[in-house]
Design a protein around this motif. Structure first.
Motif, PDB file in Angstrom:
ATOM      1  N   LEU A   8      -0.979  14.950  10.387  1.00  0.00           N
ATOM      2  CA  LEU A   8      -0.118  15.233   9.237  1.00  0.00           C
ATOM      3  C   LEU A   8       0.861  14.081   9.036  1.00  0.00           C
ATOM      4  CD1 LEU A   8       0.596  19.029   9.908  1.00  0.00           C
ATOM      5  CD2 LEU A   8      -1.419  17.924   8.892  1.00  0.00           C
ATOM      6  N   ALA A   9       0.668  13.331   7.956  1.00  0.00           N
ATOM      7  CA  ALA A   9       1.464  12.127   7.727  1.00  0.00           C
ATOM      8  C   ALA A   9       1.907  12.012   6.274  1.00  0.00           C
ATOM      9  CB  ALA A   9       0.658  10.886   8.136  1.00  0.00           C
ATOM     10  N   VAL A  55      -2.066  12.494   3.761  1.00  0.00           N
ATOM     11  CA  VAL A  55      -1.083  11.519   3.282  1.00  0.00           C
ATOM     12  C   VAL A  55      -0.343  12.076   2.066  1.00  0.00           C
ATOM     13  CG1 VAL A  55      -2.285   9.502   4.186  1.00  0.00           C
ATOM     14  CG2 VAL A  55      -2.886  10.365   1.917  1.00  0.00           C
ATOM     15  N   GLY A  56       0.734  11.411   1.742  1.00  0.00           N
ATOM     16  CA  GLY A  56       1.536  11.789   0.584  1.00  0.00           C
ATOM     17  C   GLY A  56       2.425  10.610   0.233  1.00  0.00           C
ATOM     18  N   VAL A  62      -0.309   3.798   4.978  1.00  0.00           N
ATOM     19  CA  VAL A  62      -1.206   4.385   5.971  1.00  0.00           C
ATOM     20  C   VAL A  62      -2.618   3.843   5.789  1.00  0.00           C
ATOM     21  CG1 VAL A  62      -2.136   6.532   6.918  1.00  0.00           C
ATOM     22  CG2 VAL A  62       0.200   6.489   6.001  1.00  0.00           C
ATOM     23  N   LYS A  63      -3.082   3.838   4.534  1.00  0.00           N
ATOM     24  CA  LYS A  63      -4.460   3.405   4.262  1.00  0.00           C
ATOM     25  C   LYS A  63      -4.645   1.918   4.537  1.00  0.00           C
ATOM     26  CE  LYS A  63      -5.377   7.020   0.846  1.00  0.00           C
ATOM     27  NZ  LYS A  63      -5.673   7.338  -0.564  1.00  0.00           N
ATOM     28  N   ALA A  64      -3.609   1.126   4.285  1.00  0.00           N
ATOM     29  CA  ALA A  64      -3.713  -0.314   4.553  1.00  0.00           C
ATOM     30  C   ALA A  64      -3.862  -0.573   6.051  1.00  0.00           C
ATOM     31  CB  ALA A  64      -2.484  -1.035   4.008  1.00  0.00           C
ATOM     32  N   HIS A  65      -3.222   0.234   6.869  1.00  0.00           N
ATOM     33  CA  HIS A  65      -3.300   0.034   8.320  1.00  0.00           C
ATOM     34  C   HIS A  65      -4.632   0.506   8.896  1.00  0.00           C
ATOM     35  CE1 HIS A  65      -1.722  -0.422  12.435  1.00  0.00           C
ATOM     36  NE2 HIS A  65      -2.470   0.638  12.702  1.00  0.00           N
ATOM     37  N   PHE A  66      -5.061   1.711   8.503  1.00  0.00           N
ATOM     38  CA  PHE A  66      -6.228   2.319   9.141  1.00  0.00           C
ATOM     39  C   PHE A  66      -7.540   2.063   8.401  1.00  0.00           C
ATOM     40  CE2 PHE A  66      -2.729   4.871  10.863  1.00  0.00           C
ATOM     41  CZ  PHE A  66      -3.026   4.830  12.222  1.00  0.00           C
ATOM     42  N   VAL A  76     -12.135   7.333   9.636  1.00  0.00           N
ATOM     43  CA  VAL A  76     -10.943   7.933   9.033  1.00  0.00           C
ATOM     44  C   VAL A  76     -11.239   8.349   7.600  1.00  0.00           C
ATOM     45  CG1 VAL A  76      -8.536   7.602   8.366  1.00  0.00           C
ATOM     46  CG2 VAL A  76      -9.384   6.524  10.443  1.00  0.00           C
ATOM     47  N   ALA A  77     -10.883   9.586   7.285  1.00  0.00           N
ATOM     48  CA  ALA A  77     -10.896  10.080   5.909  1.00  0.00           C
ATOM     49  C   ALA A  77      -9.464  10.484   5.554  1.00  0.00           C
ATOM     50  CB  ALA A  77     -11.842  11.271   5.778  1.00  0.00           C
TER      51      ALA A  77
END
Length: 237
Positions: A8-9, A55-56, A62-66, A76-77
């Protein structure tokens, strides 16, 4: 063995003040690495191969890192929490990802020693859920977990006030669930705080007669809730 995890992020983490202006709280570095990266690496070492990150706020960070996870050795989804209406509703977003499988769920700001994940990915056949606990934390800041002599959860009360029943066991914010949890998140009503609380669903699961096992975490544990906790963690060698 459990191979899926839901993280949960989605929240900004307003208590972090200016630290969360450019990134969500789970991406704030602790000892040189984002909190969320500590969680994914620990779970991956325990055998988790597939992550769903909810995400929110500042999802782009978050998406740039993972990315799709391939660089890190897992998959990762992502799913977006459009409305911030509580942790119970967030879990509902994981239904399709989970399918018929058990899964680990962690808040994105909880750090534990990686060896704890080994027990979470190997629930007993009769365990409908596992709830992690710490002894003698301040339960007024979170959930008080009540247990029986088999260390199974019998009740869970969020932030008990003075004079209310309490327990020395603190809800540590990492869980293992089977898909049966969705039966109970679907029935949630808003709490006095106006949110749909995951802890209400866990309590209902236990009160239904299913076995909810408690797991006392060993070693270091931290809820990175504010700049003071963050400073302490980054000051430690």
């Amino acid at each position: 063995m459990v191979s899926k995890a839901v993280l949960l992020a989605a929240g900004r983490g307003t208590r972090m003040r200016e630290l969360s202006e450019e990134m969500p709280k789970p991406m704030i570095p602790v000892r040189g690495k984002p909190i969320l990266a500590h969680i994914t690496s620990g779970l991956a070492a325990a055998g988790v191969t597939d992550f769903l990150i909810v995400v929110g706020y500042r999802a782009d960070v978050v998406k740039a890192h993972f990315g799709d996870g391939s660089v890190h050795g897992f998959r990762v989804a992502y799913v977006t929490q459009e409305t911030q209406d509580g942790t119970g509703r967030v879990v509902e977003l994981a239904r399709d990802f989970v399918g018929a499988d058990a899964f680990v769920l962690s808040y994105g700001d909880i750090l534990v020693e990686p060896r704890n994940y080994q027990a979470l990915v190997a629930p007993a056949a009769e365990d409908e859920a596992i709830v992690t606990v710490k002894f003698s934390e301040d339960v007024s800041k979170g959930g008080a977990v009540f247990v029986n002599d088999r260390f199974e959860l019998t009740d869970l009360r969020e932030k008990p006030k003075p004079g209310e029943p309490t327990s020395p066991w603190y809800n540590a914010g990492v869980y293992t669930f089977r898909p049966s949890i969705f039966e109970f998140t679907a029935r949630l009503e808003r709490s006095p705080r106006g949110e749909f609380e995951l802890t209400d669903a866990v309590r209902a699961l236990a009160l239904s007669g299913r076995r909810v096992k408690c797991l006392e975490l060993v070693g270091e544990w931290a809820d990175v809730r504010d700049p003071e906790v963050l400073a302490e963690l980054n000051a430690e060698k």
